[in-house]
Design a protein around this motif. Structure first.
Motif, mmCIF file in Angstrom:
data_model
loop_
_atom_site.group_PDB
_atom_site.id
_atom_site.type_symbol
_atom_site.label_atom_id
_atom_site.label_comp_id
_atom_site.label_asym_id
_atom_site.label_seq_id
_atom_site.Cartn_x
_atom_site.Cartn_y
_atom_site.Cartn_z
ATOM 1 N N HIS A 120 0.876 -1.177 0.000
ATOM 2 C CA HIS A 120 0.000 0.000 0.000
ATOM 3 C C HIS A 120 0.908 1.221 0.000
ATOM 4 C CE1 HIS A 120 -2.904 2.925 2.080
ATOM 5 N NE2 HIS A 120 -3.178 2.879 0.799
ATOM 6 N N VAL A 121 0.866 1.957 -1.087
ATOM 7 C CA VAL A 121 1.701 3.139 -1.233
ATOM 8 C C VAL A 121 0.779 4.343 -1.307
ATOM 9 C CG1 VAL A 121 3.433 4.279 -2.662
ATOM 10 C CG2 VAL A 121 3.419 1.789 -2.473
ATOM 11 N N ARG A 122 1.122 5.388 -0.574
ATOM 12 C CA ARG A 122 0.281 6.584 -0.560
ATOM 13 C C ARG A 122 1.162 7.804 -0.369
ATOM 14 N NH1 ARG A 122 1.246 4.312 3.846
ATOM 15 N NH2 ARG A 122 1.386 5.402 5.808
ATOM 16 N N GLN A 123 0.640 8.930 -0.769
ATOM 17 C CA GLN A 123 1.351 10.169 -0.520
ATOM 18 C C GLN A 123 1.166 10.561 0.938
ATOM 19 O OE1 GLN A 123 -0.255 12.923 -3.349
ATOM 20 N NE2 GLN A 123 1.177 12.315 -4.930
ATOM 21 N N GLN A 124 2.170 11.196 1.484
ATOM 22 C CA GLN A 124 2.112 11.638 2.869
ATOM 23 C C GLN A 124 0.929 12.597 3.039
ATOM 24 O OE1 GLN A 124 5.780 13.254 4.269
ATOM 25 N NE2 GLN A 124 5.018 13.608 6.313
ATOM 26 N N SER A 179 -4.999 9.833 7.495
ATOM 27 C CA SER A 179 -4.570 10.063 8.873
ATOM 28 C C SER A 179 -4.111 8.718 9.444
ATOM 29 C CB SER A 179 -5.718 10.624 9.706
ATOM 30 O OG SER A 179 -6.714 9.630 9.886
ATOM 31 N N GLU A 180 -3.449 8.744 10.579
ATOM 32 C CA GLU A 180 -3.017 7.487 11.210
ATOM 33 C C GLU A 180 -4.220 6.620 11.556
ATOM 34 O OE1 GLU A 180 0.031 6.074 11.534
ATOM 35 O OE2 GLU A 180 0.585 7.741 10.242
ATOM 36 N N GLU A 230 -7.148 6.581 9.987
ATOM 37 C CA GLU A 230 -7.679 6.027 8.731
ATOM 38 C C GLU A 230 -6.784 4.897 8.224
ATOM 39 O OE1 GLU A 230 -9.838 9.925 6.768
ATOM 40 O OE2 GLU A 230 -7.641 9.737 6.651
ATOM 41 N N ARG A 231 -5.478 5.064 8.355
ATOM 42 C CA ARG A 231 -4.544 4.023 7.919
ATOM 43 C C ARG A 231 -4.726 2.749 8.742
ATOM 44 N NH1 ARG A 231 0.489 2.159 8.540
ATOM 45 N NH2 ARG A 231 1.029 3.448 10.316
ATOM 46 N N ALA A 232 -4.911 2.898 10.044
ATOM 47 C CA ALA A 232 -5.128 1.736 10.915
ATOM 48 C C ALA A 232 -6.444 1.039 10.565
ATOM 49 C CB ALA A 232 -5.120 2.165 12.382
ATOM 50 N N LEU A 233 -7.481 1.812 10.288
ATOM 51 C CA LEU A 233 -8.776 1.253 9.899
ATOM 52 C C LEU A 233 -8.660 0.517 8.567
ATOM 53 C CD1 LEU A 233 -11.822 1.083 10.541
ATOM 54 C CD2 LEU A 233 -12.087 3.216 9.279
ATOM 55 N N PHE A 234 -7.962 1.117 7.619
ATOM 56 C CA PHE A 234 -7.755 0.497 6.318
ATOM 57 C C PHE A 234 -6.992 -0.818 6.464
ATOM 58 C CE2 PHE A 234 -5.209 0.001 2.418
ATOM 59 C CZ PHE A 234 -6.232 -0.076 1.486
ATOM 60 N N ARG A 235 -5.920 -0.791 7.259
ATOM 61 C CA ARG A 235 -5.112 -2.000 7.462
ATOM 62 C C ARG A 235 -5.925 -3.107 8.126
ATOM 63 N NH1 ARG A 235 -1.808 -4.933 10.692
ATOM 64 N NH2 ARG A 235 0.225 -5.502 9.867
ATOM 65 N N ALA A 236 -6.694 -2.766 9.156
ATOM 66 C CA ALA A 236 -7.510 -3.761 9.854
ATOM 67 C C ALA A 236 -8.550 -4.376 8.913
ATOM 68 C CB ALA A 236 -8.188 -3.126 11.069
ATOM 69 N N ALA A 237 -9.189 -3.545 8.090
ATOM 70 C CA ALA A 237 -10.185 -4.055 7.140
ATOM 71 C C ALA A 237 -9.525 -4.956 6.104
ATOM 72 C CB ALA A 237 -10.911 -2.898 6.464
ATOM 73 N N LEU A 238 -8.347 -4.581 5.641
ATOM 74 C CA LEU A 238 -7.627 -5.386 4.651
ATOM 75 C C LEU A 238 -7.234 -6.746 5.245
ATOM 76 C CD1 LEU A 238 -6.401 -5.531 1.824
ATOM 77 C CD2 LEU A 238 -4.347 -4.465 2.762
ATOM 78 N N VAL A 239 -6.730 -6.738 6.464
ATOM 79 C CA VAL A 239 -6.365 -7.999 7.132
ATOM 80 C C VAL A 239 -7.593 -8.876 7.300
ATOM 81 C CG1 VAL A 239 -5.560 -8.991 9.320
ATOM 82 C CG2 VAL A 239 -4.295 -7.105 8.271
#
Length: 144
Positions: A117-121, A125-126, A128-137
């Motif tokens: 997962h590559v994104r621009q800085q 937000s942190e 949103e990133r954690a939510l995205f990662r948890a949903a992906l897992v």
């Protein structure tokens, strides 16, 4: 290429957001917007980037973001060694899409599934990133 537009107030409820995106996509396919997207990309290649971005933001009345999803197949399929060293794992590194954007790219190396997962800085937000990662897992492992 299909352009999707959603209302800002709908992005906070994943179910509503996905429902909106599915409906916009269905409508776009029925209305032959995929073909129109090809024409738009042809235009975008000829237009100066700043002009194209300005016109698009104005037409959509909001900010632009891009989300790319890709499956890049096997990484070095059939290669077990690299300069005599065993190749244990490898993955394709996608480029960071502009305007701002995010790319989720899957690839295989042997029996390993790799996800990049590559994104621009500042795009996520942190939280949103954690939510995205948890949903992906959850999606990849089938856990609830």
């Amino acid at each position: 290429m299909i352009w999707l537009q959603v209302r800002a107030e709908r992005v906070h409820d994943l179910g509503l957001l996905l429902g909106d995106l599915k409906e916009v996509r269905r409508r776009a396919i029925r209305d032959h917007q995929v073909e129109n997207g090809v024409a738009a990309m042809d235009y975008a290649l000829r237009a100066p980037a700043r002009l194209y971005a300005h016109m698009t933001r104005r037409a959509l009345r909001g900010e632009l973001c891009t989300f790319f999803f890709g499956y890049t197949a096997s990484f070095c399929d059939g290669v077990d060694e690299f300069f005599g060293a065993p190749l244990l794992d490898g993955f394709h590194a996608p480029s960071v899409p502009p305007s701002p954007g995010s790319a989720l790219v899957f690839s295989l190396c042997g029996t390993h599934l790799n996800v990049s997962h590559v994104r621009q800085q500042g795009v996520l937000s942190e939280a949103e990133r954690a939510l995205f990662r948890a949903a992906l897992v959850r999606d990849l492992t089938g856990s609830t």
